[in-house]
Design a protein around this motif. Structure first.
Motif, mmCIF file in Angstrom:
data_model
loop_
_atom_site.group_PDB
_atom_site.id
_atom_site.type_symbol
_atom_site.label_atom_id
_atom_site.label_comp_id
_atom_site.label_asym_id
_atom_site.label_seq_id
_atom_site.Cartn_x
_atom_site.Cartn_y
_atom_site.Cartn_z
ATOM 1 N N ASP A 145 0.822 -1.209 0.000
ATOM 2 C CA ASP A 145 0.000 0.000 0.000
ATOM 3 C C ASP A 145 0.857 1.260 0.000
ATOM 4 O O ASP A 145 0.568 2.231 -0.711
ATOM 5 C CB ASP A 145 -0.933 0.007 1.224
ATOM 6 N N LYS A 147 3.922 1.565 -1.104
ATOM 7 C CA LYS A 147 4.593 1.704 -2.401
ATOM 8 C C LYS A 147 3.654 2.308 -3.424
ATOM 9 O O LYS A 147 4.048 3.180 -4.214
ATOM 10 C CB LYS A 147 5.088 0.340 -2.877
ATOM 11 N N ALA A 148 2.378 1.872 -3.397
ATOM 12 C CA ALA A 148 1.397 2.428 -4.332
ATOM 13 C C ALA A 148 1.170 3.910 -4.050
ATOM 14 O O ALA A 148 1.067 4.723 -4.988
ATOM 15 C CB ALA A 148 0.085 1.649 -4.221
ATOM 16 N N GLN A 149 1.102 4.283 -2.781
ATOM 17 C CA GLN A 149 0.934 5.694 -2.429
ATOM 18 C C GLN A 149 2.127 6.517 -2.901
ATOM 19 O O GLN A 149 1.975 7.624 -3.446
ATOM 20 C CB GLN A 149 0.767 5.839 -0.919
ATOM 21 N N ARG A 150 3.309 5.959 -2.679
ATOM 22 C CA ARG A 150 4.537 6.671 -3.030
ATOM 23 C C ARG A 150 4.637 6.894 -4.532
ATOM 24 O O ARG A 150 4.914 8.008 -4.996
ATOM 25 C CB ARG A 150 5.734 5.863 -2.531
ATOM 26 N N GLU A 151 4.390 5.852 -5.306
ATOM 27 C CA GLU A 151 4.498 5.977 -6.753
ATOM 28 C C GLU A 151 3.379 6.855 -7.309
ATOM 29 O O GLU A 151 3.584 7.593 -8.276
ATOM 30 C CB GLU A 151 4.472 4.590 -7.391
ATOM 31 N N GLY A 152 2.199 6.755 -6.663
ATOM 32 C CA GLY A 152 1.100 7.590 -7.127
ATOM 33 C C GLY A 152 1.333 9.064 -6.878
ATOM 34 O O GLY A 152 0.803 9.928 -7.610
ATOM 35 N N SER A 153 2.116 9.375 -5.862
ATOM 36 C CA SER A 153 2.366 10.781 -5.532
ATOM 37 C C SER A 153 3.516 11.378 -6.333
ATOM 38 O O SER A 153 3.671 12.602 -6.372
ATOM 39 C CB SER A 153 2.678 10.926 -4.035
ATOM 40 N N ALA A 155 4.019 11.641 -9.511
ATOM 41 C CA ALA A 155 3.604 12.496 -10.623
ATOM 42 C C ALA A 155 3.279 13.901 -10.139
ATOM 43 O O ALA A 155 3.668 14.908 -10.767
ATOM 44 C CB ALA A 155 2.402 11.880 -11.334
ATOM 45 N N TYR A 188 9.806 9.004 -13.929
ATOM 46 C CA TYR A 188 8.762 9.804 -13.275
ATOM 47 C C TYR A 188 8.728 11.262 -13.743
ATOM 48 O O TYR A 188 7.928 12.058 -13.222
ATOM 49 C CB TYR A 188 8.968 9.772 -11.759
ATOM 50 N N GLN A 260 5.390 14.299 2.163
ATOM 51 C CA GLN A 260 4.045 13.821 2.391
ATOM 52 C C GLN A 260 3.743 13.379 3.825
ATOM 53 O O GLN A 260 2.577 13.325 4.232
ATOM 54 C CB GLN A 260 3.733 12.635 1.456
#
Length: 267
Positions: A145, A147-153, A155, A188, A260
């Motif tokens: 979860d 990692k998904a937050q990190r990669e999603g942020s 951009a 990124y 963040q």
């Protein structure tokens, strides 16, 4: 009134007075057997031993409660004394006394740990593992979860932040780290400005610039390379990321935390 009548009246009055004299004063602690059945009279202490003991306890002033910190200090002092005595005078009696007292305290600690665990289970607001899991399965889920937050942020971060990458052409660690930063920039869209500390080129960043005071203006000291600084284009403030060779995940993790996560909220 005849003599016989007088004697009869006196006898009647005397008979009526006896039960009055035999009745002791009202007492909440009276014992029925001692005071009534045996009729011991008002000059006898018509209280059982239990009743008298309760009366004494009620009359005795309450002793002040000993603070918990003092009780703990007393336990620690006694444990140290028994241990020292057992070591200096290792008789069977001294050693057994120390072991017994130590076992009492271990039992106390075990009870504390048990109740602590039960309290955590029943109060989710106190359970830190709900925020930062420790079990293997929960940790894996949490890491995915995060990692998904990190990669999603990333951009959104690239629209506001850029990175100053300080290196030296003679630095072997920089030659290893430069491709990592190049890959992050390409993946990124992260804007990376390579700054050469010795004026030498960089294969991964051919559009480098030579340091003209940026290193110090970014809040860095000592000349250590490779070094990364996150620059906030809105506040115009530099945020040092770190020094030395880092994996791409480490760089992203640091950027994510610095931008963040509130300090202390993830621990």
């Amino acid at each position: 009134m005849t003599k016989l009548a007088i004697l009869s009246l006196a006898a009647a009055l005397g008979a009526a007075a006896v039960p009055l004299l035999a009745q002791p004063p009202a007492d909440a602690n009276r014992d029925a057997f001692y005071c009534d059945e045996r009729k011991l009279g008002i000059w006898f202490y018509c209280n059982s031993e239990e009743a008298k003991r309760k009366a004494r306890e009620q009359a005795r002033p309450a002793s002040p409660a000993i603070p918990a910190t003092e009780r703990m200090a007393q336990i620690t002092a006694k444990l140290d004394e028994l241990k020292a005595r057992a070591i200096l005078e290792p008789t069977s009696e001294n050693i057994v006394s120390y072991i017994r007292f130590q076992r009492e305290q271990l039992d106390r600690a075990s009870t504390f740990a048990d109740v602590w665990g039960r309290s955590i289970w029943q109060n989710p607001d106190l359970d830190y593992t709900l925020e930062r899991p420790v079990s293997t399965l929960a940790k894996q889920t949490w890491a995915e979860d995060r990692k998904a937050q990190r990669e999603g942020s990333m951009a959104a971060l690239t629209e506001r932040y850029g990175v100053f990458y300080f290196y030296s052409s003679s630095c072997s660690a920089c030659r290893t780290f430069s491709p990592v930063m190049r890959a992050l920039s390409d993946t990124y869209g992260l804007e990376v400005l390579a700054v050469s500390m010795d004026g030498g080129p960089n294969e991964a960043f051919p559009n480098y610039v030579v340091d003209s005071g940026q290193y110090q203006r970014m809040g860095l000291q000592g000349g250590a390379v490779p070094a990364l600084v996150l620059f906030d284009t809105q506040t115009r403030l530099p945020i040092p990321i770190g020094y030395g060779v880092m994996a791409a995940d480490d760089v992203m993790q640091r950027i994510f935390y610095l931008t963040q996560i509130e300090p202390g909220s993830d621990y």
